[in-house]
Scaffold this motif. Structure first.
Motif, PDB file in Angstrom:
ATOM      1  N   LEU A  58       6.196   1.819  13.026  1.00  0.00           N
ATOM      2  CA  LEU A  58       4.533   1.908  12.266  1.00  0.00           C
ATOM      3  C   LEU A  58       4.514   1.807  10.965  1.00  0.00           C
ATOM      4  O   LEU A  58       3.877   1.298  10.565  1.00  0.00           O
ATOM      5  CB  LEU A  58       4.535   3.576  12.841  1.00  0.00           C
ATOM      6  CG  LEU A  58       3.815   3.467  14.030  1.00  0.00           C
ATOM      7  CD1 LEU A  58       4.048   5.090  14.299  1.00  0.00           C
ATOM      8  CD2 LEU A  58       2.661   3.572  14.970  1.00  0.00           C
ATOM      9  N   ASP A  59       5.725   2.390   9.725  1.00  0.00           N
ATOM     10  CA  ASP A  59       6.270   1.617   8.598  1.00  0.00           C
ATOM     11  C   ASP A  59       6.325   0.114   8.813  1.00  0.00           C
ATOM     12  O   ASP A  59       5.171  -0.760   7.433  1.00  0.00           O
ATOM     13  CB  ASP A  59       7.041   2.164   8.023  1.00  0.00           C
ATOM     14  CG  ASP A  59       6.282   3.999   7.949  1.00  0.00           C
ATOM     15  OD1 ASP A  59       5.744   4.341   7.646  1.00  0.00           O
ATOM     16  OD2 ASP A  59       7.440   4.383   7.832  1.00  0.00           O
ATOM     17  N   ASP A  60       6.741   0.148   9.397  1.00  0.00           N
ATOM     18  CA  ASP A  60       6.683  -1.703   8.910  1.00  0.00           C
ATOM     19  C   ASP A  60       5.389  -2.122   9.607  1.00  0.00           C
ATOM     20  O   ASP A  60       4.935  -3.769   9.427  1.00  0.00           O
ATOM     21  CB  ASP A  60       8.097  -2.252  10.088  1.00  0.00           C
ATOM     22  CG  ASP A  60       9.190  -1.930   9.486  1.00  0.00           C
ATOM     23  OD1 ASP A  60       9.318  -2.186   9.012  1.00  0.00           O
ATOM     24  OD2 ASP A  60       9.917  -2.189  10.729  1.00  0.00           O
ATOM     25  N   ARG A  61       4.384  -2.201   9.827  1.00  0.00           N
ATOM     26  CA  ARG A  61       3.584  -2.258  10.939  1.00  0.00           C
ATOM     27  C   ARG A  61       1.509  -1.946   9.447  1.00  0.00           C
ATOM     28  O   ARG A  61       0.821  -2.364  10.020  1.00  0.00           O
ATOM     29  CB  ARG A  61       2.556  -2.411  11.632  1.00  0.00           C
ATOM     30  CG  ARG A  61       3.277  -3.225  13.159  1.00  0.00           C
ATOM     31  CD  ARG A  61       3.626  -2.682  14.412  1.00  0.00           C
ATOM     32  NE  ARG A  61       5.279  -3.489  14.372  1.00  0.00           N
ATOM     33  CZ  ARG A  61       6.570  -3.381  14.527  1.00  0.00           C
ATOM     34  NH1 ARG A  61       6.701  -3.471  13.637  1.00  0.00           N
ATOM     35  NH2 ARG A  61       7.062  -5.492  15.005  1.00  0.00           N
ATOM     36  N   THR A  62       2.218  -0.963   8.490  1.00  0.00           N
ATOM     37  CA  THR A  62       1.423  -0.603   7.663  1.00  0.00           C
ATOM     38  C   THR A  62       0.796  -1.709   6.880  1.00  0.00           C
ATOM     39  O   THR A  62       2.385  -2.612   5.544  1.00  0.00           O
ATOM     40  CB  THR A  62       2.149   0.405   7.499  1.00  0.00           C
ATOM     41  OG1 THR A  62       2.348   1.626   8.134  1.00  0.00           O
ATOM     42  CG2 THR A  62       0.770   1.383   5.943  1.00  0.00           C
ATOM     43  N   LYS A  63      -0.433  -2.348   6.780  1.00  0.00           N
ATOM     44  CA  LYS A  63      -0.671  -3.363   6.131  1.00  0.00           C
ATOM     45  C   LYS A  63      -2.018  -2.916   4.641  1.00  0.00           C
ATOM     46  O   LYS A  63      -2.644  -1.973   4.934  1.00  0.00           O
ATOM     47  CB  LYS A  63      -1.585  -4.668   6.379  1.00  0.00           C
ATOM     48  CG  LYS A  63      -0.589  -4.800   7.555  1.00  0.00           C
ATOM     49  CD  LYS A  63       0.221  -5.887   7.897  1.00  0.00           C
ATOM     50  CE  LYS A  63       1.010  -6.542   8.807  1.00  0.00           C
ATOM     51  NZ  LYS A  63       2.645  -6.807   8.625  1.00  0.00           N
ATOM     52  N   VAL A  64      -1.711  -3.460   3.915  1.00  0.00           N
ATOM     53  CA  VAL A  64      -3.130  -3.174   2.676  1.00  0.00           C
ATOM     54  C   VAL A  64      -4.354  -4.169   2.890  1.00  0.00           C
ATOM     55  O   VAL A  64      -5.173  -4.031   1.867  1.00  0.00           O
ATOM     56  CB  VAL A  64      -2.340  -2.974   1.062  1.00  0.00           C
ATOM     57  CG1 VAL A  64      -1.287  -1.619   1.037  1.00  0.00           C
ATOM     58  CG2 VAL A  64      -1.942  -4.541   0.857  1.00  0.00           C
ATOM     59  N   ARG A  65      -3.603  -5.309   3.805  1.00  0.00           N
ATOM     60  CA  ARG A  65      -5.551  -6.521   3.474  1.00  0.00           C
ATOM     61  C   ARG A  65      -4.595  -7.587   5.353  1.00  0.00           C
ATOM     62  O   ARG A  65      -3.764  -7.117   5.578  1.00  0.00           O
ATOM     63  CB  ARG A  65      -4.940  -7.349   2.395  1.00  0.00           C
ATOM     64  CG  ARG A  65      -4.347  -8.066   2.316  1.00  0.00           C
ATOM     65  CD  ARG A  65      -3.568  -9.031   0.762  1.00  0.00           C
ATOM     66  NE  ARG A  65      -2.922  -9.435   1.109  1.00  0.00           N
ATOM     67  CZ  ARG A  65      -2.966 -10.935   1.086  1.00  0.00           C
ATOM     68  NH1 ARG A  65      -3.505 -11.771   2.230  1.00  0.00           N
ATOM     69  NH2 ARG A  65      -1.154 -11.342   0.782  1.00  0.00           N
ATOM     70  N   THR A  66      -5.939  -7.313   5.419  1.00  0.00           N
ATOM     71  CA  THR A  66      -5.519  -8.359   6.794  1.00  0.00           C
ATOM     72  C   THR A  66      -5.220 -10.134   6.083  1.00  0.00           C
ATOM     73  O   THR A  66      -5.289 -10.249   4.763  1.00  0.00           O
ATOM     74  CB  THR A  66      -6.966  -8.539   7.633  1.00  0.00           C
ATOM     75  OG1 THR A  66      -7.916  -9.421   5.917  1.00  0.00           O
ATOM     76  CG2 THR A  66      -7.290  -8.068   7.908  1.00  0.00           C
ATOM     77  N   GLU A  67      -4.536 -10.376   7.325  1.00  0.00           N
ATOM     78  CA  GLU A  67      -3.137 -11.812   6.886  1.00  0.00           C
ATOM     79  C   GLU A  67      -3.961 -13.149   7.285  1.00  0.00           C
ATOM     80  O   GLU A  67      -5.130 -13.013   8.541  1.00  0.00           O
ATOM     81  CB  GLU A  67      -2.001 -11.288   7.440  1.00  0.00           C
ATOM     82  CG  GLU A  67      -1.652 -10.685   6.165  1.00  0.00           C
ATOM     83  CD  GLU A  67      -0.478 -10.594   6.552  1.00  0.00           C
ATOM     84  OE1 GLU A  67       0.608 -10.670   8.350  1.00  0.00           O
ATOM     85  OE2 GLU A  67       0.653  -9.528   5.990  1.00  0.00           O
TER      86      GLU A  67
END
Length: 67
Positions: A58-67
């Motif tokens: 889950l940590d690896d998939r945490t994002k701060v913006r969309t890509e």
């Protein structure tokens, strides 16, 4: 999500699916494609997930913006 616990706790696919609000079939597909969290294969039909591995996934998939 109530995933904070000791590193040695394990979940069944049904328990993890419930925690993530997905189906067990979706988890099976993630295992098949190698895109899901690391898992334990205890026997040909017994799969388990370590909570620590799920947290790392889950940590690896945490994002701060969309890509």
């Amino acid at each position: 999500m109530s995933m904070i616990a000791t590193d040695r706790e394990i979940l069944t696919p049904a328990q993890l699916a419930d925690e993530l609000c997905v189906t067990t079939g979706h988890l099976a597909q993630l295992r098949f494609t190698g895109q899901g969290p690391r898992f334990l294969k205890l026997s040909p039909r017994a799969v388990r997930y370590r909570k620590a591995d799920v947290e790392a996934w889950l940590d690896d998939r945490t994002k701060v913006r969309t890509e």
